[in-house]
Motif scaffolding. Structure first.
Motif, mmCIF file in Angstrom:
data_model
loop_
_atom_site.group_PDB
_atom_site.id
_atom_site.type_symbol
_atom_site.label_atom_id
_atom_site.label_comp_id
_atom_site.label_asym_id
_atom_site.label_seq_id
_atom_site.Cartn_x
_atom_site.Cartn_y
_atom_site.Cartn_z
ATOM 1 N N MET A 1 85.629 -26.429 35.486
ATOM 2 C CA MET A 1 85.811 -25.902 34.147
ATOM 3 C C MET A 1 84.630 -24.986 33.842
ATOM 4 S SD MET A 1 86.211 -28.039 30.555
ATOM 5 C CE MET A 1 87.620 -28.918 31.133
ATOM 6 N N SER A 2 84.941 -23.758 33.443
ATOM 7 C CA SER A 2 83.887 -22.796 33.128
ATOM 8 C C SER A 2 83.221 -23.165 31.805
ATOM 9 C CB SER A 2 84.468 -21.385 33.049
ATOM 10 O OG SER A 2 85.232 -21.226 31.864
ATOM 11 N N GLU A 3 82.080 -22.554 31.566
ATOM 12 C CA GLU A 3 81.354 -22.802 30.313
ATOM 13 C C GLU A 3 82.182 -22.384 29.098
ATOM 14 O OE1 GLU A 3 78.436 -24.411 28.150
ATOM 15 O OE2 GLU A 3 78.381 -24.364 30.329
ATOM 16 N N LYS A 4 82.895 -21.246 29.213
ATOM 17 C CA LYS A 4 83.740 -20.772 28.116
ATOM 18 C C LYS A 4 84.885 -21.738 27.851
ATOM 19 C CE LYS A 4 86.542 -16.942 26.388
ATOM 20 N NZ LYS A 4 87.039 -17.773 25.359
ATOM 21 N N GLU A 5 85.522 -22.225 28.924
ATOM 22 C CA GLU A 5 86.621 -23.187 28.750
ATOM 23 C C GLU A 5 86.124 -24.464 28.092
ATOM 24 O OE1 GLU A 5 89.757 -22.189 32.336
ATOM 25 O OE2 GLU A 5 87.983 -23.398 32.800
ATOM 26 N N LEU A 6 84.937 -24.922 28.495
ATOM 27 C CA LEU A 6 84.368 -26.124 27.890
ATOM 28 C C LEU A 6 84.077 -25.885 26.410
ATOM 29 C CD1 LEU A 6 83.345 -29.017 28.237
ATOM 30 C CD2 LEU A 6 81.104 -28.058 28.789
ATOM 31 N N THR A 7 83.509 -24.727 26.097
ATOM 32 C CA THR A 7 83.207 -24.392 24.703
ATOM 33 C C THR A 7 84.495 -24.323 23.871
ATOM 34 O OG1 THR A 7 81.282 -23.127 25.406
ATOM 35 C CG2 THR A 7 82.091 -22.707 23.186
ATOM 36 N N ASP A 8 85.529 -23.649 24.415
ATOM 37 C CA ASP A 8 86.814 -23.566 23.712
ATOM 38 C C ASP A 8 87.399 -24.955 23.499
ATOM 39 O OD1 ASP A 8 86.753 -20.819 23.536
ATOM 40 O OD2 ASP A 8 88.125 -20.483 25.227
ATOM 41 N N LEU A 9 87.337 -25.782 24.540
ATOM 42 C CA LEU A 9 87.882 -27.141 24.446
ATOM 43 C C LEU A 9 87.173 -27.931 23.354
ATOM 44 C CD1 LEU A 9 89.767 -29.344 25.648
ATOM 45 C CD2 LEU A 9 87.899 -29.919 27.197
ATOM 46 N N ILE A 10 85.854 -27.890 23.358
ATOM 47 C CA ILE A 10 85.070 -28.620 22.352
ATOM 48 C C ILE A 10 85.419 -28.150 20.947
ATOM 49 C CG2 ILE A 10 82.737 -28.921 21.440
ATOM 50 C CD1 ILE A 10 81.784 -28.827 24.409
ATOM 51 N N GLU A 11 85.440 -26.834 20.750
ATOM 52 C CA GLU A 11 85.729 -26.285 19.415
ATOM 53 C C GLU A 11 87.136 -26.647 18.959
ATOM 54 O OE1 GLU A 11 85.036 -22.065 19.408
ATOM 55 O OE2 GLU A 11 82.920 -22.307 19.924
ATOM 56 N N ARG A 12 88.088 -26.545 19.857
ATOM 57 C CA ARG A 12 89.475 -26.774 19.462
ATOM 58 C C ARG A 12 89.783 -28.252 19.235
ATOM 59 N NH1 ARG A 12 93.208 -22.046 21.563
ATOM 60 N NH2 ARG A 12 91.762 -20.350 21.204
ATOM 61 N N ILE A 13 89.174 -29.124 20.000
ATOM 62 C CA ILE A 13 89.357 -30.564 19.747
ATOM 63 C C ILE A 13 88.816 -30.895 18.357
ATOM 64 C CG2 ILE A 13 88.553 -32.882 20.367
ATOM 65 C CD1 ILE A 13 88.694 -32.003 23.318
ATOM 66 N N LYS A 14 87.614 -30.425 18.070
ATOM 67 C CA LYS A 14 86.995 -30.708 16.770
ATOM 68 C C LYS A 14 87.806 -30.099 15.631
ATOM 69 C CE LYS A 14 82.647 -30.546 14.285
ATOM 70 N NZ LYS A 14 81.220 -30.208 14.348
ATOM 71 N N GLU A 15 88.232 -28.835 15.827
ATOM 72 C CA GLU A 15 89.018 -28.147 14.795
ATOM 73 C C GLU A 15 90.310 -28.907 14.479
ATOM 74 O OE1 GLU A 15 92.175 -24.565 15.064
ATOM 75 O OE2 GLU A 15 90.249 -24.184 16.037
ATOM 76 N N ARG A 16 91.038 -29.323 15.514
ATOM 77 C CA ARG A 16 92.300 -30.039 15.293
ATOM 78 C C ARG A 16 92.046 -31.409 14.659
ATOM 79 N NH1 ARG A 16 96.441 -28.092 14.184
ATOM 80 N NH2 ARG A 16 97.616 -29.841 14.971
ATOM 81 N N ARG A 17 91.021 -32.103 15.126
ATOM 82 C CA ARG A 17 90.719 -33.427 14.583
ATOM 83 C C ARG A 17 90.407 -33.327 13.096
ATOM 84 N NH1 ARG A 17 86.292 -36.188 13.424
ATOM 85 N NH2 ARG A 17 84.859 -34.696 14.371
ATOM 86 N N LEU A 18 89.608 -32.333 12.726
ATOM 87 C CA LEU A 18 89.258 -32.172 11.317
ATOM 88 C C LEU A 18 90.451 -31.702 10.490
ATOM 89 C CD1 LEU A 18 85.688 -30.607 11.696
ATOM 90 C CD2 LEU A 18 86.302 -32.976 11.107
ATOM 91 N N LYS A 19 91.261 -30.809 11.050
ATOM 92 C CA LYS A 19 92.434 -30.327 10.315
ATOM 93 C C LYS A 19 93.403 -31.475 10.021
ATOM 94 C CE LYS A 19 95.957 -26.884 10.049
ATOM 95 N NZ LYS A 19 97.259 -26.760 10.485
ATOM 96 N N LEU A 20 93.522 -32.392 10.974
ATOM 97 C CA LEU A 20 94.417 -33.539 10.792
ATOM 98 C C LEU A 20 93.746 -34.681 10.037
ATOM 99 C CD1 LEU A 20 96.002 -33.548 14.354
ATOM 100 C CD2 LEU A 20 97.097 -32.816 12.230
ATOM 101 N N GLU A 21 92.503 -34.428 9.604
ATOM 102 C CA GLU A 21 91.730 -35.419 8.852
ATOM 103 C C GLU A 21 91.609 -36.728 9.618
ATOM 104 O OE1 GLU A 21 93.536 -35.690 4.977
ATOM 105 O OE2 GLU A 21 93.087 -33.598 4.511
ATOM 106 N N MET A 22 91.304 -36.607 10.914
ATOM 107 C CA MET A 22 91.143 -37.777 11.770
ATOM 108 C C MET A 22 89.655 -38.030 12.012
ATOM 109 S SD MET A 22 94.047 -37.072 14.693
ATOM 110 C CE MET A 22 94.204 -38.739 15.307
ATOM 111 N N SER A 23 89.267 -39.280 11.930
ATOM 112 C CA SER A 23 87.910 -39.655 12.300
ATOM 113 C C SER A 23 87.888 -39.864 13.816
ATOM 114 C CB SER A 23 87.512 -40.949 11.591
ATOM 115 O OG SER A 23 88.323 -42.016 12.076
ATOM 116 N N TYR A 24 86.699 -40.063 14.363
ATOM 117 C CA TYR A 24 86.626 -40.392 15.790
ATOM 118 C C TYR A 24 87.402 -41.675 16.070
ATOM 119 C CZ TYR A 24 82.976 -36.889 16.594
ATOM 120 O OH TYR A 24 82.273 -35.725 16.706
ATOM 121 N N GLN A 25 87.310 -42.608 15.151
ATOM 122 C CA GLN A 25 88.012 -43.886 15.334
ATOM 123 C C GLN A 25 89.525 -43.675 15.333
ATOM 124 O OE1 GLN A 25 86.437 -46.964 16.007
ATOM 125 N NE2 GLN A 25 88.535 -47.315 16.667
#
Length: 153
Positions: A1-25
């Motif tokens: 996984m390239s650095e850009k793919e990792l960065t995109d993955l991190i940003e998009r996981i966080k973005e979706r989690r927050l949009k869906l109002e989901m906590s880590y739990q």
């Protein structure tokens, strides 16, 4: 996984989690991935996310793995609700009633006649069924209280 793919993955996981109002739990409960592992993914501490976990995360975040990886810019939200066997039976019954009504000359008079070709009839049936299933999912999503939505999955 390239650095850009990792960065995109991190940003998009966080973005979706927050949009869906989901906590880590909440996300942990939906995926079976530990809360601490999810936090390490989002902070970039873990540099390699297994492919099978990307698929699990995408499903829980109501999107596709290609969106999370940054290969696709369209979120392509998957419905958070699923249809029950009862819903499917109701759709099938409604669909049969609709098709029977289409066969009556009065119902089809405005459209110029009946659907006589079997291939056209099957295409019409498939189209109506897909539309009815989508409408049912949208209605369930709209009218299901937020506190019960994650329990259905």
């Amino acid at each position: 996984m390239s650095e850009k793919e990792l960065t995109d993955l991190i940003e998009r996981i966080k973005e979706r989690r927050l949009k869906l109002e989901m906590s880590y739990q909440d996300l942990s409960d939906a995926t079976g991935i530990s809360k601490s592992t999810l936090q390490r993914y989002e902070t970039g501490y873990i540099k390699k996310v297994p492919i099978n976990q990307i698929e699990i995360l995408a499903k829980a975040l109501h999107t596709t793995p290609s969106y999370l990886m940054g290969w696709d810019n369209t979120v392509t939200e998957s419905p958070s609700v699923t249809l029950t066997p009862r819903d499917e039976r109701q759709i099938a019954a409604d669909l049969e009633k609709m098709l029977a009504d289409l066969d009556s000359k009065n119902a089809m008079a405005a459209m110029g006649g009946t659907v006589e070709d079997d291939e056209d009839r099957e295409l019409l049936k498939a189209s109506l069924q897909a539309t009815m299933r989508l409408a049912k999912k949208i209605a369930k999503e709209k009218y299901t209280p937020k506190k019960y939505r994650h329990e259905e999955e």
